[in-house]
Design a protein around this motif. Structure first.
Motif, PDB file in Angstrom:
ATOM      1  N   ARG A   1      -6.668   5.004  -9.381  1.00  0.00           N
ATOM      2  CA  ARG A   1      -5.858   5.032  -8.155  1.00  0.00           C
ATOM      3  C   ARG A   1      -4.546   5.746  -8.452  1.00  0.00           C
ATOM      4  O   ARG A   1      -3.915   5.486  -9.484  1.00  0.00           O
TER       5      ARG A   1
ATOM      6  N   ASP B   1       0.849   3.709  -7.063  1.00  0.00           N
ATOM      7  CA  ASP B   1       1.208   2.913  -5.888  1.00  0.00           C
ATOM      8  C   ASP B   1       2.551   2.255  -6.184  1.00  0.00           C
ATOM      9  O   ASP B   1       2.637   1.057  -6.430  1.00  0.00           O
TER      10      ASP B   1
ATOM     11  N   ARG C   1       6.277   3.778  -0.077  1.00  0.00           N
ATOM     12  CA  ARG C   1       5.359   3.174  -1.051  1.00  0.00           C
ATOM     13  C   ARG C   1       4.043   3.940  -1.100  1.00  0.00           C
ATOM     14  O   ARG C   1       3.646   4.551  -0.106  1.00  0.00           O
TER      15      ARG C   1
ATOM     16  N   GLU D   1      -5.753  -0.894   3.396  1.00  0.00           N
ATOM     17  CA  GLU D   1      -4.904  -2.061   3.148  1.00  0.00           C
ATOM     18  C   GLU D   1      -3.779  -2.177   4.176  1.00  0.00           C
ATOM     19  O   GLU D   1      -2.883  -2.998   4.048  1.00  0.00           O
TER      20      GLU D   1
ATOM     21  N   ASP E   1      -2.878  -6.482   0.258  1.00  0.00           N
ATOM     22  CA  ASP E   1      -1.931  -5.909   1.207  1.00  0.00           C
ATOM     23  C   ASP E   1      -2.417  -6.046   2.642  1.00  0.00           C
ATOM     24  O   ASP E   1      -1.621  -6.282   3.548  1.00  0.00           O
TER      25      ASP E   1
ATOM     26  N   ARG F   1       3.273 -11.029   0.419  1.00  0.00           N
ATOM     27  CA  ARG F   1       2.310 -11.577  -0.543  1.00  0.00           C
ATOM     28  C   ARG F   1       2.951 -12.316  -1.713  1.00  0.00           C
ATOM     29  O   ARG F   1       2.294 -13.101  -2.390  1.00  0.00           O
TER      30      ARG F   1
HETATM   31 MG    MG Z   1      -2.389  -2.811  -2.349  1.00  0.00          MG
END
Ligand code: MG
Ligand code: PEP
Length: 595
Positions: free
Chosen positions: A342, A345, A368, A441, A465, A475
């Motif tokens: 990924r 992030d 983000r 997400e 998310d 969260r």
């Molecule tokens: Mg996430």
């Protein structure tokens, strides 16, 4: 000296990372909260100046040590960050000004030092020069080291704390966790950062037990106390008595205290329903970890590799070559199993202290994931190039985080095409048909899953998310934990829409949030038709066994019944009923009636 009560006390917290640990408590308070201005008598000034000098010398010594280690481990390039930090810690003029202030105002060294550092950081943060702004992180890192020595909560030196230590504090950044994990910290106790926070993810990936709760850290729970923390049950035992300690040692001897124990001993892991449907399983990884070789042995690929942890490890962006080395190593290790990388992030709670001074009122709703990448194109291009190059070494896929609109995918695909053309022109090997996926997400992504699925090769639902954005409940904030409901009908609806959109477009759908590893949710996710579950490696054996107990056809009926329920409470009741039912079943002991 504080009075340390010897009576055994059991406190209840929230389990964050499995396993059990015994150690001595150390309390780490965020220095910026703890430092107070103290007036000192003239007779103590020399002592205060000596303390400052000593803290600085220790920090320089440690940095030089880290630099040599980094040269050995990752080469000259990576060690440059330490060189810059040694220079900062050696700045005579700066330290003379701090010393002058201690003398003139007769104040404590940590206060004078922190004030001077804060002023410098403030100036740099406002600078338009990106080089100067980049220095902020180095200065902050040096300041953390020097302050930790001044405050007597130093990092424990070269070999770490003398005794196995349970570190207690408000919350820890990924960078702190990585650093302390190497310094004889065997458990983490925190007041904030829930089980799906990024802090929790990194602690779990290191296999270190952790519990969160309101433990009056620094007041009732103080440094020096003996503790046992149970990351499975959430129990925290202060001053364990002889019998409790013996029990713990017996558990440890049988490896029952280790979170990875079951995985390490497993012979094979597969999630095959009783009627033959197989759900693919994959692992979420944050760093090359202690379980990688076992995952390869068990034929389990990587469904989510959180590359931002490369950044946390060093607190600076790794260049293309460094990234290529990491990505190609993991691709080779797992080949031909898939490795889903990924892209960074960063942002939200992942800036933690490193970017603490880049203020956003609502960081989770801010800059983000792919938003940062698309704005910082050079950084993005470097990462994509490294991933594409690594795709020649194994079964690499690319996953894009925090997608909220199809336009972001279009922009990324254009960039990927451009990089592929460059690579082709220069004869650099890569997989031209590399699979690219989108994380689902954000509710807007789930609701546009149909359009997204037409553009990408796979979808991956990030429930951690997706829940927080659907329910408007942070969260990592335990005060709103009761609103953070993965089983809310709205969340289930978005998962349903995503799976349907994926399948209508011939695209596989993974769930890679923590929900994927929850037994309670498994019949629903399986019944919904999710193709793959990617989870923390420790969860794999239990989930596989759980899924093998029921039939896909029953799970499908169950999921469509759940989809008609109107409240989270009703869904929870149905999930619990199914859970109790599956719980009674052993493998090969299925009765045909179902809840
Ligand atoms: Mg996430
Ligand atoms: C998620 O949001 O569920 C996810 C897997 O991504 P992360 O936890 O890294 O935000």
């Amino acid at each position: 000296m504080r009075d340390i009560h010897k009576e055994e006390i059991i406190l209840k917290g929230i389990p964050v990372s499995g396993g059990v640990a015994l150690g001595e408590a150390q309390v780490l308070r965020d220095p910026s909260f703890q430092i107070v201005r103290r007036q000192i008598p003239a007779s103590q000034i020399q002592e205060e100046l000596a303390r400052l000098d000593k803290a600085r010398e220790k920090a320089i010594g440690e940095l030089q040590g880290d630099k040599s280690k980094a040269i050995k481990a990752v080469g000259e390039q990576a060690a440059k960050v330490f060189e810059a930090q040694v220079m900062i810690a050696s700045d005579q003029q700066f330290f003379q000004a701090v010393a002058d202030r201690i003398v003139a105002e007769r104040i404590n060294a940590e206060y004078a030092y922190q004030e001077a550092t804060a002023a410098t950081l403030d100036r740099l943060m406002k600078s338009k020069d990106p080089y100067l702004r980049q220095m902020v992180h180095d200065i902050a890192a040096v300041s953390d080291r020097i302050l930790s020595f001044l405050l007597g909560v130093g990092t424990g030196g070269e070999n770490g704390f003398a005794n196995p230590t349970i570190l207690a504090g408000r919350i820890f950044s990924p960078g702190q966790i990585m650093a302390y994990a190497k310094r004889n910290v065997v458990g983490f106790l925190t007041e904030e950062g829930g089980p799906t926070s990024h802090m929790a993810l990194i602690i779990r990936s290191l296999g270190i037990p952790s519990v969160m709760g309101d433990f009056s850290v620094g007041e009732k729970l103080v440094a020096g106390m003996q503790l046992i923390i149970d990351g499975n049950s959430g129990d925290v035992i202060i001053n364990p008595d002889i019998e409790t300690t013996k029990n713990y040692r017996r558990m440890r001897a049988r490896k029952l205290t280790q979170p990875f124990g079951v995985l390490l001993n497993a012979r094979s892991i597969a999630a095959v329903c009783r009627d033959g449907r197989e759900i693919a399983l994959a692992a979420n990884l944050e760093i090359p970890g202690p379980v990688d070789e076992h995952l390869v042995r068990l034929r389990i690929g990587v469904g989510l590799f959180r590359t931002e942890f490369l950044y946390f490890n060093k607190q600076t962006f790794p260049d293309e070559e460094e990234q290529y080395q990491v990505y190609s190593a993991i691709a080779k290790k797992f080949n031909p199993l898939p490795v889903t990388l990924r892209t960074f992030d960063l942002g939200g709670d992942k800036y933690a202290e490193e970017f603490g001074k880049v203020h956003e009122d609502n960081p989770a709703l801010g800059w983000r994931g792919i938003r940062v990448s698309l704005d910082a194109t050079r950084l993005f291009k470097t990462q994509l190039r490294a991933m594409l190059r690594a795709s020649a070494e194994g079964n690499v896929k690319i996953l894009l985080p925090m997608v909220s609109d199809v336009g972001e995918i279009n922009e990324t695909l254009e960039l990927v095409d451009k990089i592929k053309r460059e690579l082709r022109r220069t004869g650099i090997p890569h997989n031209d048909g590399i699979a690219i996926g989108a994380m689902i997400e954000i509710p807007s992504a789930a609701m546009s899953a149909d359009y997204l699925a037409q553009k990408v090769d796979f979808l991956s639902i990030g429930t951690n998310d997706l829940i927080q954005y659907t329910m408007a409940a942070d969260r990592g904030n335990f005060r709103v934990a009761k609103y953070y409901l993965g089983h809310h009908p709205a969340v289930l609806q978005l998962i349903h829409m995503t799976v349907q959109a994926g399948h209508e477009n011939g695209v596989a759908v993974t769930v890679c949030g923590e929900m994927a590893g929850a037994k309670l949710m498994a019949p629903f996710l399986v019944g919904m038709g999710v193709d793959e579950l990617s989870m923390n490696p420790t969860r794999l054996p239990e989930l596989a066994e759980w899924i093998s107990r029921f039939r896909y056809s029953d799970a499908k009926r169950f999921a469509s019944r759940v989809m008609r329920l109107s409240t989270a409470d009703k869904v929870m009741a149905a999930l619990k009923e199914a859970y109790d039912y599956v719980d009674k079943l052993k493998q090969g002991d299925w009765r045909d009636e179902q809840p």
